[in-house]
Design an enzyme around this catalytic site. Structure first.
Site, short mmCIF file in Angstrom:
data_model
loop_
_atom_site.label_atom_id
_atom_site.label_comp_id
_atom_site.label_asym_id
_atom_site.label_seq_id
_atom_site.Cartn_x
_atom_site.Cartn_y
_atom_site.Cartn_z
N HIS A 285 0.86 -1.19 0.00
CA HIS A 285 0.00 0.00 0.00
C HIS A 285 0.88 1.23 0.00
O HIS A 285 1.86 1.30 0.76
CB HIS A 285 -0.91 0.01 1.23
CG HIS A 285 -1.93 1.10 1.21
ND1 HIS A 285 -1.63 2.42 1.44
CD2 HIS A 285 -3.28 1.06 0.97
CE1 HIS A 285 -2.73 3.15 1.35
NE2 HIS A 285 -3.74 2.34 1.07
N CYS B 76 -3.82 2.40 -4.54
CA CYS B 76 -4.73 3.27 -3.78
C CYS B 76 -4.80 4.62 -4.49
O CYS B 76 -3.84 5.42 -4.44
CB CYS B 76 -4.26 3.45 -2.34
SG CYS B 76 -5.36 4.51 -1.38
N HIS C 54 -7.81 0.19 -4.19
CA HIS C 54 -8.54 1.08 -3.29
C HIS C 54 -9.00 2.26 -4.14
O HIS C 54 -8.16 3.05 -4.61
CB HIS C 54 -7.64 1.60 -2.17
CG HIS C 54 -7.29 0.58 -1.14
ND1 HIS C 54 -6.54 0.91 -0.03
CD2 HIS C 54 -7.58 -0.73 -1.04
CE1 HIS C 54 -6.38 -0.19 0.71
NE2 HIS C 54 -7.00 -1.19 0.11
N ASP D 45 -12.74 2.90 -0.94
CA ASP D 45 -11.92 3.24 0.21
C ASP D 45 -12.46 4.50 0.88
O ASP D 45 -12.77 5.49 0.20
CB ASP D 45 -10.47 3.46 -0.24
CG ASP D 45 -9.49 3.44 0.91
OD1 ASP D 45 -9.89 3.08 2.03
OD2 ASP D 45 -8.32 3.78 0.68
N HIS D 46 -12.56 4.44 2.19
CA HIS D 46 -13.08 5.54 2.99
C HIS D 46 -14.47 5.93 2.49
O HIS D 46 -15.04 5.30 1.60
CB HIS D 46 -12.12 6.73 3.02
CG HIS D 46 -10.79 6.40 3.58
ND1 HIS D 46 -9.71 7.25 3.56
CD2 HIS D 46 -10.33 5.26 4.19
CE1 HIS D 46 -8.66 6.68 4.11
NE2 HIS D 46 -9.01 5.46 4.50
N TYR E 127 -14.93 4.65 7.76
CA TYR E 127 -15.45 3.32 7.48
C TYR E 127 -16.89 3.12 7.96
O TYR E 127 -17.29 2.02 8.29
CB TYR E 127 -14.53 2.25 8.07
CG TYR E 127 -13.22 2.18 7.34
CD1 TYR E 127 -13.10 1.47 6.15
CD2 TYR E 127 -12.09 2.86 7.81
CE1 TYR E 127 -11.91 1.43 5.46
CE2 TYR E 127 -10.90 2.82 7.12
CZ TYR E 127 -10.81 2.10 5.95
OH TYR E 127 -9.63 2.05 5.25
#
Length: 393
Positions: A235, A273, A300, A347-348, A364
């Site tokens: 990541h 990501c 992501h 993601d998020h 999350y």
């Protein structure tokens, strides 16, 4: 060939249940044994029990996020060789339980870092935000790291001083808690005193040393991952630049390309990501998918809105500075070319609607990620339809 839709799940204590995730439309979860100590071998029985729990809910688990790399491995300090062997054992145990992708990062001490976990958006939803000025205020005036002022431009030092003196004790404590107390999925949490001490363990580990140590780690574990059939995906740094005098070396396309050149093992891969890479305007996100695609094992998908003075906040998934249509278009081409369905998670996400009064893990909550998953699913289907129509014409 479409992406495999997943959501991150933080285990039985996560306020978002497996049932919630299944109803949101995901086919799998990505998760970890969050109760295992950093560096501890993940036992086969514990992995199998967690997988059985997930499968009873009607979901799959093939992606681990994350299997932490101990700080002693990153600095190659006492005991690192034993910790590497234990990491190899965990990879073998995961593979035996059907895990095919293992995510990790090589960021010193802190995982992803934000300075505001509930920044109000114009529509009333709450987003994660990062301000370098707030980091500087903490670093110089609360942490008191020796030499910290030299790491910031003079105008940033002045702004940080004004900000610190304008905060009361509660605001200073809240800022420290946000930066170093550990966010969801992070590997460590610290008090301010502990953090200052931990920074000292990196006194002899600059960017060149950290890169060498990262390569040495991969050279040691990738042969095991190759044999086990696991893709080990790194990541990127979040944010993708040094902080607190600590180096960060997985921030750009050149950084990851260097890793792949130095360690060409098939298992040496990338967790792409879009949010982390997207903080830097010099990262060409769709082009990175095109050029690095054979190494990408996990996606992501999120977008950040860059602001002035190295600040940014989490945008809605199809907004912000990421050209998400171009990114997903590049992923679609990659999947058609390779015949692989890449696991993806939104993601998020913004805390919104009925999640606003609930206890949630920052970034999350369910509804913001469910919105993102639906938008990304629709975007991918639309791209596929348009390309099929072009071919038919």
């Amino acid at each position: 060939m479409f992406m495999t839709q997943t959501m991150r799940w933080f285990g039985p204590d996560d306020p978002v249940s497996l049932r919630d995730i299944r109803q949101a439309g995901a086919a799998e979860v990505v998760t970890a044994l969050h109760d295992a100590a950093n560096g501890e071998v993940w036992a086969p029985d514990a992995i199998a029990a967690r997988k059985a729990m997930i499968e009873r809910s009607g979901l799959g688990w093939t992606v681990v996020e994350s299997l932490p790399v101990h700080e002693a491995i990153k600095t190659r300090s006492a005991g690192y060789d034993r910790l590497i062997e234990q990491y190899r054992d965990s990879l073998r145990n995961l593979a035996a339980c059907g895990i095919t992708v293992v995510t990790y990062n090589f960021m010193p001490l802190l995982d992803w870092t934000r300075t505001d976990l509930a920044w109000e958006m114009p529509d009333g939803a709450l987003a994660l935000r990062f301000e370098l000025e707030a980091v500087a205020a903490y670093d110089i005036h609360i942490l008191g790291r020796p030499g910290a002022t030299a790491d910031y431009a003079p105008d940033m030092v002045e702004a940080a001083a004004r900000r610190f003196h304008a905060m009361d004790d509660a605001a200073r404590a809240a800022l420290a808690q946000t930066i170093i107390a550990g966010l969801p999925g992070s590997e460590e949490s610290f008090t301010t005193g502990e953090f200052l001490t931990a920074i000292g363990t990196y006194a002899d580990t600059g960017p060149d040393e950290l890169r060498r140590n990262h390569i040495a780690f991969l050279q040691a574990v990738c042969p095991v991952a190759d044999e086990a059939g696991i893709r080990l995906v790194v990541h990127p740094d979040d944010p993708p630049f040094p902080m607190f005098g600590l180096p960060r070396v997985v921030s750009t396309e050149a950084d990851v390309a260097h890793l792949f050149t130095q360690v060409p093992n098939p298992s040496n891969g990338l967790c792409f990501c879009a949010g982390s890479f997207g903080v830097r305007a010099d990262n060409d996100l769709p082009g990175m998918v095109d050029r690095l695609g054979d190494r990408i094992g996990f996606l992501h998908l999120r977008s950040v809105q860059r602001e002035a003075r190295s600040a940014f906040h989490e945008a809605a998934h199809l907004e912000g500075d990421a050209d998400m249509a171009a990114i997903v278009g590049a992923v679609h081409r990659l999947q058609r070319r390779t015949g692989r369905s890449l696991p993806m998670r939104p993601d998020h996400g913004h805390q919104m609607l009925d999640d606003l009064p609930k206890r949630t893990n920052p970034g999350y909550s369910l509804l913001g990620r469910m919105r993102g998953l639906a938008e990304l699913r629709g975007l991918e289907r639309g791209i596929a339809f348009a390309r099929d129509r072009e071919r038919a014409d």
